[in-house]
Write a protein that holds these residues in place. Structure first.
Motif, PDB file in Angstrom:
ATOM      1  N   PRO A 279     -22.670   2.111 -21.364  1.00 28.82           N
ATOM      2  CA  PRO A 279     -24.105   1.997 -21.059  1.00 28.82           C
ATOM      3  C   PRO A 279     -24.502   0.704 -20.361  1.00 28.82           C
ATOM      4  O   PRO A 279     -25.272   0.719 -19.402  1.00 28.82           O
ATOM      5  CB  PRO A 279     -24.765   2.130 -22.435  1.00 28.82           C
ATOM      6  CG  PRO A 279     -23.812   2.984 -23.215  1.00 28.82           C
ATOM      7  CD  PRO A 279     -22.444   2.570 -22.759  1.00 28.82           C
ATOM      8  N   LYS A 280     -23.988  -0.443 -20.811  1.00 29.62           N
ATOM      9  CA  LYS A 280     -24.406  -1.706 -20.195  1.00 29.62           C
ATOM     10  C   LYS A 280     -23.902  -1.813 -18.759  1.00 29.62           C
ATOM     11  O   LYS A 280     -24.589  -2.358 -17.887  1.00 29.62           O
ATOM     12  CB  LYS A 280     -23.905  -2.892 -21.022  1.00 29.62           C
ATOM     13  CG  LYS A 280     -22.398  -2.992 -21.150  1.00 29.62           C
ATOM     14  CD  LYS A 280     -21.977  -4.170 -22.016  1.00 29.62           C
ATOM     15  CE  LYS A 280     -20.459  -4.254 -22.150  1.00 29.62           C
ATOM     16  NZ  LYS A 280     -20.038  -5.405 -22.992  1.00 29.62           N
ATOM     17  N   VAL A 281     -22.711  -1.302 -18.485  1.00 31.02           N
ATOM     18  CA  VAL A 281     -22.163  -1.324 -17.127  1.00 31.02           C
ATOM     19  C   VAL A 281     -22.959  -0.383 -16.233  1.00 31.02           C
ATOM     20  O   VAL A 281     -23.320  -0.729 -15.099  1.00 31.02           O
ATOM     21  CB  VAL A 281     -20.669  -0.936 -17.137  1.00 31.02           C
ATOM     22  CG1 VAL A 281     -20.151  -0.725 -15.721  1.00 31.02           C
ATOM     23  CG2 VAL A 281     -19.861  -2.008 -17.848  1.00 31.02           C
ATOM     24  N   LYS A 282     -23.251   0.805 -16.733  1.00 33.49           N
ATOM     25  CA  LYS A 282     -24.024   1.770 -15.955  1.00 33.49           C
ATOM     26  C   LYS A 282     -25.426   1.230 -15.671  1.00 33.49           C
ATOM     27  O   LYS A 282     -25.947   1.388 -14.558  1.00 33.49           O
ATOM     28  CB  LYS A 282     -24.109   3.097 -16.702  1.00 33.49           C
ATOM     29  CG  LYS A 282     -24.773   4.217 -15.906  1.00 33.49           C
ATOM     30  CD  LYS A 282     -24.735   5.516 -16.675  1.00 33.49           C
ATOM     31  CE  LYS A 282     -25.281   6.663 -15.839  1.00 33.49           C
ATOM     32  NZ  LYS A 282     -26.666   6.448 -15.393  1.00 33.49           N
ATOM     33  N   ALA A 283     -26.033   0.566 -16.659  1.00 34.72           N
ATOM     34  CA  ALA A 283     -27.383   0.021 -16.468  1.00 34.72           C
ATOM     35  C   ALA A 283     -27.391  -1.026 -15.356  1.00 34.72           C
ATOM     36  O   ALA A 283     -28.271  -1.015 -14.475  1.00 34.72           O
ATOM     37  CB  ALA A 283     -27.896  -0.582 -17.768  1.00 34.72           C
TER      38      ALA A 283
END
Length: 301
Positions: A279-283
């Motif tokens: 999630p943090k990478v995609k965000a």
């Protein structure tokens, strides 16, 4: 005992002792009841003691089992807590690697906007002009300049085409210009005159550098430093137009002459394949791509 029993058997014992039921332990661990019984028997044989009393379909811990159970349970609780804390810390910290110039010129003035959208994330910048080892350096995602296919074992997404242009201060242009052809810049003071970007720009402009072109000048190791010297009126720097938009709009830099040279080195988001859905990478990846696209539409670079 100098060596630990097989951890698979210890794990089965912890579940069976906690639940006091082989069937329930099997369901929790995704095993068959027969496999649970086998692991318990193997552990008892290894220890040389009985851990469970078996009466028909019922089981109960023996005195030895009752003595061992809380010790193993505490150990597993500690492991669960440790892994949970590690996962929680990892999920809440985003480590971004990028070059010094990109971080200074583009990312640093904008990263606050990303942070406001994701206040639960702590953002760490890893600034280096050298390539990064994602695992060794604890990096989640990187922004790098390169050509297509430069990182065959990583997920790569292009975020910015790279229009390059010779840039200088308005005062320098007023004193030394105007310039009507690229060849006129051959003999002007140029920052890092042997930079491959200069060679590529002159070649695309139909005025390739030759052996009689002076090689003197100031050589620097970062675009950020070259641009700062150009702002100070020390000469002409070959720069990425997108990264210097703030200085251009402020009137600190101007293009020495009109050109539309796109360099094959583009800017990319790069990360290991296993990170693509984190999630943090995609965000961050989505925010970066959206921000670049909106700025490109606004300034039509």
């Amino acid at each position: 005992m100098q060596t630990l029993p097989p951890l698979a058997a210890v794990r089965v014992f912890e579940a069976a002792a906690r639940l006091e039921n082989f069937t329930a332990a099997a369901q929790e661990l995704g095993m068959t009841q027969a496999a649970v019984s086998y692991q318990i028997k193997a552990l008892e044989d290894r220890l040389g003691v009985s851990l469970f009393q078996r009466t028909g379909r019922r089981i109960a811990l023996t005195d030895k089992g009752q003595a061992l159970s809380p010790v193993i349970s505490r150990a597993f609780d500690d492991m669960r807590s440790g892994f949970a804390a590690l996962a929680g810390e990892d999920a809440s910290v985003l480590t971004i690697s990028t070059t010094n110039s990109f971080a200074t010129l583009w990312l640093a003035p904008r990263i606050g906007a990303f942070q406001m959208r994701h206040p639960d994330l702590a953002v760490r910048l890893h600034m280096s002009d050298s390539w990064v080892d994602f695992a060794r350096d604890g990096v989640d995602i990187a922004i790098r300049g390169g050509r297509a296919g430069s990182w065959p074992d990583l997920d790569c997404r292009e975020i910015m085409v790279n229009r390059i242009a010779p840039m200088c201060s308005p005062a320098f242009l007023a004193q030394h210009g105007p310039f009507s052809s690229a060849a006129e810049l051959h003999h002007q003071p140029r920052m890092t005159p042997d930079d491959i970007w200069w060679h590529d720009w002159f070649t695309q402009m139909g005025a390739p550098l030759s052996g009689d072109v002076p090689r003197g000048g100031i050589s620097l190791d970062s675009q950020a430093m070259e641009g700062r010297l150009a702002i100070a009126g020390q000469g002409i720097a070959i720069l990425s137009v997108r990264l210097w938009q703030a200085e251009i709009r402020a009137g600190l830099l101007v293009e020495a002459m009109p050109s539309q040279v796109l360099h094959p080195m583009r800017y990319w988001i790069v990360h290991p394949p296993h990170n693509r859905n984190v999630p943090k990478v995609k965000a961050f990846r989505d925010w970066l791509a959206t921000t670049f696209a909106s700025e490109e539409a606004a300034h039509a670079l």
